[in-house]
Design an enzyme around this catalytic site. Structure first.
Site, PDB file in Angstrom:
ATOM      1  N   SER A 121       0.732  -1.214  -0.063  1.00 19.06           N
ATOM      2  CA  SER A 121      -0.114  -0.093  -0.060  1.00 19.06           C
ATOM      3  C   SER A 121       0.783   1.252   0.040  1.00 19.06           C
ATOM      4  CB  SER A 121      -0.939   0.073   1.324  1.00 19.06           C
ATOM      5  OG  SER A 121      -1.610   1.293   1.373  1.00 19.06           O
ATOM      6  N   TYR A 145      -2.024  -0.475  10.322  1.00 21.06           N
ATOM      7  CA  TYR A 145      -2.305  -1.297   9.242  1.00 21.06           C
ATOM      8  C   TYR A 145      -1.033  -1.134   8.434  1.00 21.06           C
ATOM      9  CZ  TYR A 145      -3.639  -1.379   4.198  1.00 21.06           C
ATOM     10  OH  TYR A 145      -3.682  -1.743   2.780  1.00 21.06           O
ATOM     11  N   LYS A 149       1.947  -3.550   6.513  1.00 18.18           N
ATOM     12  CA  LYS A 149       2.301  -3.760   5.233  1.00 18.18           C
ATOM     13  C   LYS A 149       3.967  -3.330   5.097  1.00 18.18           C
ATOM     14  CE  LYS A 149      -1.650  -4.424   3.203  1.00 18.18           C
ATOM     15  NZ  LYS A 149      -1.705  -5.921   2.659  1.00 18.18           N
TER      16      LYS A 149
END
Length: 331
Positions: A121, A145, A149
């Site tokens: 991302s 989050y 990643k």
């Protein structure tokens, strides 16, 4: 055997981006097997690929799936992705997104699978100091989050140093849109993304869209993002697998159009598709929202031979057609 001759294991292949990628792989003539827990995925979205229902942390299941289907490459989508939830339940994200990926990679390596395309991302860069964003921009996640990643990118890098594994981490910008034939699209049930929320506001007459801030230092005062059609994103995964099969080295690649669209641009495109304006209200700015972020896509072109084919009009038109069809079906 060339890894392109074997099967691609797609984890999370019943989800939004995963199902479009499965379809692109099938159209490219690749054999595919999907592993999905169906916690958020939809069985019918997989269409004609075999579906194994299970968890990426189940190493015995992953090993059996790889052996049974002759898996030679992996595309890894399976992850939790709600930024707000990640801050409230961080352990859920460390266990699934990070530890779960380690379990998955270990099982794949044990089965002779060394090519991995990872769903990363652009959020690994946090609020970028400079636009457009290049691959060497600082890694500075601003949520659990995003950190999960970034961690997996580093984990894959070190697997590449300690084993034969090679990987492409695709740093998505804002995936949106639906298939052009209207067969698959995004489930808006849990989505907090602008385009599905705009579709809800224009298709469901009992709600309005919140625009978080109209006083930013941008041409129209609203935030700017890089929206990429899900079909283009799916194609980037296919080309990444080809790149690895040809011996490509581990790398991270920004996947975007290089064009920034404001919130108001999206609302205007939605109004054009729907034939009526999107009802909205101005709300206070949200903490942590970057003013603008869009990709510098030239590295993807040089490395993968990939560039986006579609723009905001196609994204919004296909999204509107998809969501309208779902409303008409009562979904």
């Amino acid at each position: 055997m060339n890894s392109l001759d074997g099967t691609v294991l797609v984890t999370g292949g019943a989800g939004y981006i995963g199902s479009h990628t499965v379809r692109s792989l099938r159209e490219a003539g690749r054999d595919v097997v999907v592993l999905d827990s169906l916690e958020f995925g939809r069985r019918e979205a997989v269409i004609d690929a075999p579906l194994v229902v299970g968890d990426i942390r189940d190493q015995d299941l992953v090993t059996a799936t790889c052996n049974e289907h002759g898996v030679t490459q992996l595309v890894h989508f399976a992850a939790y992705k709600a930024v707000g939830e990640s801050m409230e339940q961080p352990a859920r994200y460390w266990r699934n997104n990070v530890a779960g990926t380690v379990d998955l990679v270990e099982a794949c390596l044990a089965s002779g699978v060394n090519d991995i395309v990872f769903s990363s991302s652009c959020s690994v860069n946090g609020t970028p100091a400079v636009n457009p964003v290049t691959e060497d921009a600082p890694i500075q996640p601003e949520s659990v989050y995003a950190e999960s990643k970034a961690m997996v990118e580093r984990i894959l890098y070190w697997y590449g140093q300690t084993s034969d594994l090679r990987s492409v981490s695709l740093r998505y910008f804002n995936a949106a849109g639906a298939s052009f034939d209207g067969r698959i699209g995004e489930d808006w049930t849990h989505s907090q993304n602008l385009i599905p929320l705009a579709m809800k506001a224009v298709l469901l007459k009992d709600r309005r869209l919140s625009v978080f801030g109209d006083d930013y230092d941008t041409p129209d005062g609203t935030c700017i993002r890089d929206y990429i059609h899900v079909a283009d994103l799916a194609d980037a995964h296919v080309k990444s697998l080809d790149y690895l099969a040809a011996g490509g080295a581990t790398t991270a690649v920004n996947v975007g159009t290089g064009i920034g669209s404001s919130v108001y641009d999206v609302l205007e495109a939605t109004a054009a598709a729907a034939g009526e304006p999107v009802p909205y209200d101005i709300a206070p700015r949200r903490a942590g929202d970057p003013v603008a972020t869009f990709a510098e896509p030239s590295y993807a072109q040089r490395t993968l031979g990939w560039s986006a084919q579609y723009g905001l009009t196609e994204i919004v038109d296909t999204a509107y057609a998809w969501h309208k069809s779902q409303v008409e079906l009562g979904r």
